[in-house]
Design a protein around this motif. Structure first.
Motif, short mmCIF file in Angstrom:
data_model
loop_
_atom_site.label_atom_id
_atom_site.label_comp_id
_atom_site.label_asym_id
_atom_site.label_seq_id
_atom_site.Cartn_x
_atom_site.Cartn_y
_atom_site.Cartn_z
N LEU A 194 0.87 -1.17 0.00
CA LEU A 194 0.00 0.00 0.00
C LEU A 194 0.91 1.22 0.00
N LEU A 196 1.83 5.08 -0.09
CA LEU A 196 1.16 6.27 0.43
C LEU A 196 1.79 7.58 -0.03
N HIS A 372 -0.01 7.59 7.30
CA HIS A 372 -0.29 6.16 7.43
C HIS A 372 -1.34 5.88 8.49
N VAL A 377 -6.43 4.39 5.00
CA VAL A 377 -5.33 3.43 4.87
C VAL A 377 -5.69 2.14 5.58
N ALA A 381 -6.23 -1.55 3.88
CA ALA A 381 -5.45 -2.67 4.42
C ALA A 381 -6.37 -3.81 4.85
N ILE A 394 2.53 -1.55 4.44
CA ILE A 394 2.29 -0.12 4.27
C ILE A 394 3.62 0.56 3.98
N VAL A 413 -4.17 6.08 -1.69
CA VAL A 413 -3.43 4.83 -1.49
C VAL A 413 -3.20 4.18 -2.85
#
Length: 454
Positions: A194, A196, A372, A377, A381, A394, A413
């Motif tokens: 993921l 960011l 995060h 986020v 996830a 992440i 994301v």
């Protein structure tokens, strides 16, 4: 409002997956190379047609300094909106020899469960996964739980010169609660990354001119060469090891927090692979792999991307070059502003006696970072855990340049449908069909969760 049940939409993906793959193959057979404008236009037409085919609305919009934008929407229930942003141009790097491919790069053939095609991993697979995720709800006889707004562009690899003005002009049609970006994949442990953040860029051309025209080199004792002046100016900007020496250059760079450093330590970094590819024994500064993994993502850099000047014919030539130029790619990290960094470059050149050099700004984009700890986020996830059955990774900082800064007023994301071994931008670029299906299902789960997010 209860969370929408995704079972029917997920089942629709399974039932219609062959159809989805066939449509992706059709897109991959279009040569979306910026060197072929008619093919770029055909790509935009195909993507817009796909959105319409699955019940959405799409418009192809020509724009300044750009190939056509595809601006689309698939209406949903409720008041939440999810923005999908990616690009349809391919071939960012020299793409290698077509003879090295298992099948022709635009044949889009399937071998052993993988679809091989130029641009399938970056980024046509992502494009169609977003369209097919919205389509799955329709195929299940349902309305998507959120409105899906879509922007696909065709000049990502030229730093999206028209994007800022396009987004400003269409801000109401791009409004959303959150955005799913691209430029991500699964690592070697089947964990979805993921992403960011994206670095920004300040791309410059420096030009030195010392004479009105080239003159014979018998006058070198009396007249200055532009090539020598340019080389001297470049030497004022960085040391031989690449360290930038411009005062104030990195003053606003945001250092990673302790929490972000801890997250970065969980991101796989194959230092041996990069050293082997570059044919070097060690990294600049003799960094170990852990320090290198942080530096490549968090340190602003300056690259002299090209130098031109003088007569480079394969022959003896006698002349004093009157002009010489260099291209500079400055990668910016979160916290930096391209206008301020440009000012630092101008001031430093002037202070060191090179204020006469002409500076042309070729491209800019602002860096961006999503916290995060943002609830979106966690939502993305959690959706990944349900679909992939593994713990996502992440990645708070990335080494990639991009243009997230134009929509930095919402959490963003990056997720994708490829893998670290997908061969992006090289021979045999591919995605696994199982990953494509999982990527569609992941976006469906994100839609459902966003619909009930506070």
């Amino acid at each position: 409002m209860p969370k929408p049940d995704t079972a029917a939409a997920l089942a629709a993906v399974d039932a219609h997956f062959d159809e989805f793959v066939e449509e992706l193959q059709q897109l991959c057979r279009i040569r979306s190379r910026r060197q072929e404008p008619e093919q770029m236009e055909a790509t935009a037409e195909f993507i817009a047609g796909s959105v319409r085919r699955w019940g959405g609305e799409a418009e192809i919009i020509p724009w300044e300094q750009s190939y056509p934008y595809v601006l689309a929407e698939v209406a949903g229930e409720g008041d939440k909106a999810l923005l999908h942003f990616t690009h349809y141009d391919v071939e960012v790097e020299p793409a290698g020899d077509d003879a090295d491919w298992i099948s022709p790069p635009y044949a889009a053939e399937i071998h052993d469960g993988r679809l091989y095609a130029r641009g399938v991993a970056d980024d046509k697979g992502v494009i169609m996964s977003r369209i097919h995720a919205a389509a799955a709800w329709k195929l299940a006889g349902l309305t998507p739980p959120v409105t899906n707004r879509i922007i696909f562009e065709g000049k990502k690899w030229l730093h999206s010169p028209g994007l800022g003005s396009f987004v400003q002009a269409h801000a109401d049609r791009l409004a959303s609660d959150a955005a799913l970006w691209e430029n991500s994949w699964l690592d070697g442990e089947d964990r979805l990354l993921l992403k960011l953040a994206e670095k920004g860029v300040l791309y410059l051309r420096l030009t030195a001119q010392t004479l009105p025209r080239d003159l014979t080199s018998q006058n070198t004792a009396l007249l200055p060469a532009a090539t020598a002046r340019l080389a001297a100016a470049l030497a004022q900007l960085q040391r031989p090891d690449g360290t930038v020496t411009i005062p104030g250059f990195a003053d606003d760079a945001r250092p990673p927090t302790d929490e972000e450093r801890a997250l970065l330590e969980k991101v796989a970094f194959d230092g041996d692979f990069l050293r082997k590819r570059a044919q070097v024994e060690r990294f600049t500064g003799d960094l170990d792999d852990q320090a290198a993994a942080v530096a490549i993502r968090t340190v602003p850099t300056l690259t002299v991307a090209g130098i031109a000047g003088g007569d480079m014919r394969d022959d003896v030539t006698l002349g004093i070059p009157s002009t010489a130029s260099a291209k500079l790619e400055i990668r910016l990290v979160p916290g930096q502003d391209p206008e301020r960094v440009l000012g630092c470059v101008r001031d430093h050149l002037a202070a060191t006696g090179f204020g006469d050099l002409r500076i042309e700004v070729m491209a800019t984009s602002r860096p961006n970072l999503t916290d995060h700890r943002d609830p979106f986020v966690a939502l993305v996830a959690d959706a990944a855990r349900r679909v992939y059955g593994t713990e996502p990774v992440i990645e708070p900082y990335t080494q990639w340049i991009g243009n997230q800064g134009v929509i930095a007023d919402r959490p963003i994301v990056g997720v994708g449908v490829s893998r670290a071994d997908s061969g992006v931008d090289g021979p045999n670029e591919n995605i696994r069909l199982d990953d494509y299906k999982a990527g569609i299902k992941h976006v469906i789960e994100v839609m459902a969760a966003l619909a009930v997010a506070e």
